[in-house]
Write a protein that holds these residues in place. Structure first.
Motif, PDB file in Angstrom:
ATOM      1  N   ALA A 110      49.071  43.062  42.446  1.00 48.16           N
ATOM      2  CA  ALA A 110      48.439  42.059  41.579  1.00 48.16           C
ATOM      3  C   ALA A 110      46.961  41.899  41.891  1.00 48.16           C
ATOM      4  CB  ALA A 110      49.151  40.719  41.728  1.00 48.16           C
ATOM      5  N   CYS A 111      46.140  42.207  40.902  1.00 52.67           N
ATOM      6  CA  CYS A 111      44.697  41.996  41.037  1.00 52.67           C
ATOM      7  C   CYS A 111      44.438  40.551  41.454  1.00 52.67           C
ATOM      8  CB  CYS A 111      44.024  42.281  39.697  1.00 52.67           C
ATOM      9  SG  CYS A 111      42.255  41.939  39.668  1.00 52.67           S
ATOM     10  N   THR A 112      43.521  40.368  42.381  1.00 51.44           N
ATOM     11  CA  THR A 112      43.260  39.022  42.893  1.00 51.44           C
ATOM     12  C   THR A 112      42.439  38.172  41.922  1.00 51.44           C
ATOM     13  OG1 THR A 112      41.332  39.871  44.068  1.00 51.44           O
ATOM     14  CG2 THR A 112      43.413  39.742  45.305  1.00 51.44           C
ATOM     15  N   HIS A 113      42.004  38.759  40.809  1.00 47.14           N
ATOM     16  CA  HIS A 113      41.265  37.978  39.819  1.00 47.14           C
ATOM     17  C   HIS A 113      42.214  37.191  38.924  1.00 47.14           C
ATOM     18  CE1 HIS A 113      38.990  37.694  35.848  1.00 47.14           C
ATOM     19  NE2 HIS A 113      38.396  36.834  36.657  1.00 47.14           N
ATOM     20  N   ALA A 114      43.129  37.903  38.251  1.00 48.04           N
ATOM     21  CA  ALA A 114      44.061  37.206  37.349  1.00 48.04           C
ATOM     22  C   ALA A 114      45.433  37.879  37.329  1.00 48.04           C
ATOM     23  CB  ALA A 114      43.482  37.088  35.946  1.00 48.04           C
ATOM     24  N   GLN A 115      45.765  38.546  38.423  1.00 51.42           N
ATOM     25  CA  GLN A 115      47.125  39.068  38.665  1.00 51.42           C
ATOM     26  C   GLN A 115      47.589  40.219  37.776  1.00 51.42           C
ATOM     27  OE1 GLN A 115      46.543  35.529  39.244  1.00 51.42           O
ATOM     28  NE2 GLN A 115      46.239  36.496  41.228  1.00 51.42           N
ATOM     29  N   THR A 116      46.690  40.888  37.103  1.00 52.32           N
ATOM     30  CA  THR A 116      47.090  42.091  36.372  1.00 52.32           C
ATOM     31  C   THR A 116      47.434  43.192  37.385  1.00 52.32           C
ATOM     32  OG1 THR A 116      45.641  41.523  34.535  1.00 52.32           O
ATOM     33  CG2 THR A 116      46.283  43.833  34.716  1.00 52.32           C
ATOM     34  N   THR A 117      48.435  43.992  37.064  1.00 54.83           N
ATOM     35  CA  THR A 117      48.806  45.083  37.967  1.00 54.83           C
ATOM     36  C   THR A 117      47.711  46.150  37.978  1.00 54.83           C
ATOM     37  OG1 THR A 117      51.149  44.696  37.640  1.00 54.83           O
ATOM     38  CG2 THR A 117      50.523  46.891  38.405  1.00 54.83           C
ATOM     39  N   VAL A 128      42.111  50.307  40.505  1.00 51.89           N
ATOM     40  CA  VAL A 128      41.315  49.799  39.384  1.00 51.89           C
ATOM     41  C   VAL A 128      42.144  48.803  38.587  1.00 51.89           C
ATOM     42  CG1 VAL A 128      40.130  50.478  37.262  1.00 51.89           C
ATOM     43  CG2 VAL A 128      40.113  52.000  39.245  1.00 51.89           C
ATOM     44  N   CYS A 129      41.522  47.703  38.221  1.00 46.77           N
ATOM     45  CA  CYS A 129      42.176  46.761  37.319  1.00 46.77           C
ATOM     46  C   CYS A 129      41.541  46.923  35.952  1.00 46.77           C
ATOM     47  CB  CYS A 129      42.009  45.322  37.808  1.00 46.77           C
ATOM     48  SG  CYS A 129      42.778  44.154  36.655  1.00 46.77           S
ATOM     49  N   ASN A 130      42.327  47.381  35.000  1.00 51.04           N
ATOM     50  CA  ASN A 130      41.786  47.644  33.670  1.00 51.04           C
ATOM     51  C   ASN A 130      41.649  46.387  32.822  1.00 51.04           C
ATOM     52  OD1 ASN A 130      41.336  50.476  33.809  1.00 51.04           O
ATOM     53  ND2 ASN A 130      43.551  50.761  33.796  1.00 51.04           N
ATOM     54  N   ASN A 131      42.054  45.238  33.368  1.00 48.99           N
ATOM     55  CA  ASN A 131      41.941  44.011  32.584  1.00 48.99           C
ATOM     56  C   ASN A 131      40.480  43.574  32.449  1.00 48.99           C
ATOM     57  OD1 ASN A 131      42.516  41.753  31.138  1.00 48.99           O
ATOM     58  ND2 ASN A 131      43.819  40.805  32.663  1.00 48.99           N
ATOM     59  N   HIS A 132      39.811  43.372  33.598  1.00 52.95           N
ATOM     60  CA  HIS A 132      38.404  42.963  33.531  1.00 52.95           C
ATOM     61  C   HIS A 132      37.501  43.880  34.354  1.00 52.95           C
ATOM     62  CE1 HIS A 132      40.866  39.165  33.147  1.00 52.95           C
ATOM     63  NE2 HIS A 132      40.251  39.207  31.983  1.00 52.95           N
ATOM     64  N   GLY A 133      38.058  44.964  34.856  1.00 49.04           N
ATOM     65  CA  GLY A 133      37.201  45.968  35.498  1.00 49.04           C
ATOM     66  C   GLY A 133      37.030  45.873  37.000  1.00 49.04           C
ATOM     67  N   SER A 134      37.794  45.061  37.675  1.00 52.61           N
ATOM     68  CA  SER A 134      37.645  45.013  39.132  1.00 52.61           C
ATOM     69  C   SER A 134      38.075  46.339  39.750  1.00 52.61           C
ATOM     70  CB  SER A 134      38.486  43.881  39.725  1.00 52.61           C
ATOM     71  OG  SER A 134      37.920  42.628  39.403  1.00 52.61           O
ATOM     72  N   ILE A 135      37.416  46.699  40.830  1.00 53.66           N
ATOM     73  CA  ILE A 135      37.741  47.929  41.552  1.00 53.66           C
ATOM     74  C   ILE A 135      37.882  47.585  43.032  1.00 53.66           C
ATOM     75  CG2 ILE A 135      36.968  50.264  42.140  1.00 53.66           C
ATOM     76  CD1 ILE A 135      35.346  50.250  39.525  1.00 53.66           C
ATOM     77  N   GLY A 145      33.475  43.465  40.989  1.00 50.47           N
ATOM     78  CA  GLY A 145      34.147  42.261  40.505  1.00 50.47           C
ATOM     79  C   GLY A 145      34.606  42.407  39.072  1.00 50.47           C
ATOM     80  N   PRO A 146      35.129  41.334  38.516  1.00 48.52           N
ATOM     81  CA  PRO A 146      34.973  39.939  38.946  1.00 48.52           C
ATOM     82  C   PRO A 146      35.843  39.506  40.128  1.00 48.52           C
ATOM     83  CG  PRO A 146      36.306  40.016  36.953  1.00 48.52           C
ATOM     84  CD  PRO A 146      35.825  41.424  37.212  1.00 48.52           C
ATOM     85  N   ALA A 147      36.826  40.278  40.542  1.00 47.50           N
ATOM     86  CA  ALA A 147      37.622  39.854  41.696  1.00 47.50           C
ATOM     87  C   ALA A 147      36.696  39.689  42.906  1.00 47.50           C
ATOM     88  CB  ALA A 147      38.697  40.887  41.990  1.00 47.50           C
TER      89      ALA A 147
HETATM   90  S1  FES Z   1      42.774  40.522  36.262  1.00 46.00           S
HETATM   91 FE1  FES Z   1      41.918  42.156  37.335  1.00 46.00          FE
HETATM   92  S2  FES Z   1      39.820  42.040  36.938  1.00 46.00           S
HETATM   93 FE2  FES Z   1      40.646  40.335  35.950  1.00 46.00          FE
END
Ligand code: FES
Length: 168
Positions: A110-117, A128-135, A145-147
């Motif tokens: 779970a991405c620490t920004h908003a929990q997307t896998t 990589v989190c494809n939701n908002h681009g965190s790496i 970021g944004p994480a």
């Molecule tokens: S949920 Fe991963 S960058 Fe926002």
């Protein structure tokens, strides 16, 4: 309706349609190209999501059930993807990646920004989190970021004699 009134009404309607199409479809040559989406290495399934009956998995891979501590049998077809360097899969609350050089990496999914896998990018050896681009780098630390908080990293111990991977 008078002819002039009718033509005015038609003109407004046609103008509205043209404007709407242009707003939604027109681009300028100077517009940036859309960002390329990294195809998920982990596929999107969840292998052995905490079900004790899953062949090839013993222990707990769900945070809701306590401490993450489980072992997977790499000869099991359930975890066949991990036989290939550069592949990854999600199991319970973690993502398990096999690097291009054959090492195993395990971090929370779970991405620490908003929990997307998150997905594993084998070419860059990062998550990589494809939701908002965190790496996140291979150890889970944020590199983009944004994480702002790192992914929890788990130890992965490979037993070559048994062909098992212990994750804790
Ligand atoms: S949920 Fe991963 S960058 Fe926002």
């Amino acid at each position: 309706m008078e002819r002039k009134e009718f033509l005015n009404l038609v003109g407004i309607s046609v103008g509205a349609v043209i404007l709407q199409n242009c707003v939604s479809g027109c681009t300028k040559a100077s517009d940036p190209a859309p960002a390329a989406v990294t195809p998920p290495a982990s596929g999107g399934g969840n292998v052995g999501g905490g079900n004790a009956a899953v062949v090839g998995l013993t222990g707990n891979n769900l945070l809701s059930k306590g401490v993450i501590d489980f072992t997977i049998d790499l000869t099991s077809t359930t975890f066949a993807d991990l036989k290939t360097n550069g592949k990854a899969l999600v199991s319970g609350d973690v993502i398990i990646a096999r690097t291009k050089t054959g090492d195993f990496l395990v971090v929370e999914k779970a991405c620490t920004h908003a929990q997307t896998t998150v997905d594993y990018n084998a070419d860059k050896n990062n998550f990589v989190c494809n939701n908002h681009g965190s790496i996140f780098d291979s150890t889970g630390n944020v590199t983009n970021g944004p994480a702002t908080k790192a992914l929890k990293k788990y130890n992965a111990t490979f037993d070559s004699a048994k062909n098992t991977l212990k994750i804790a």
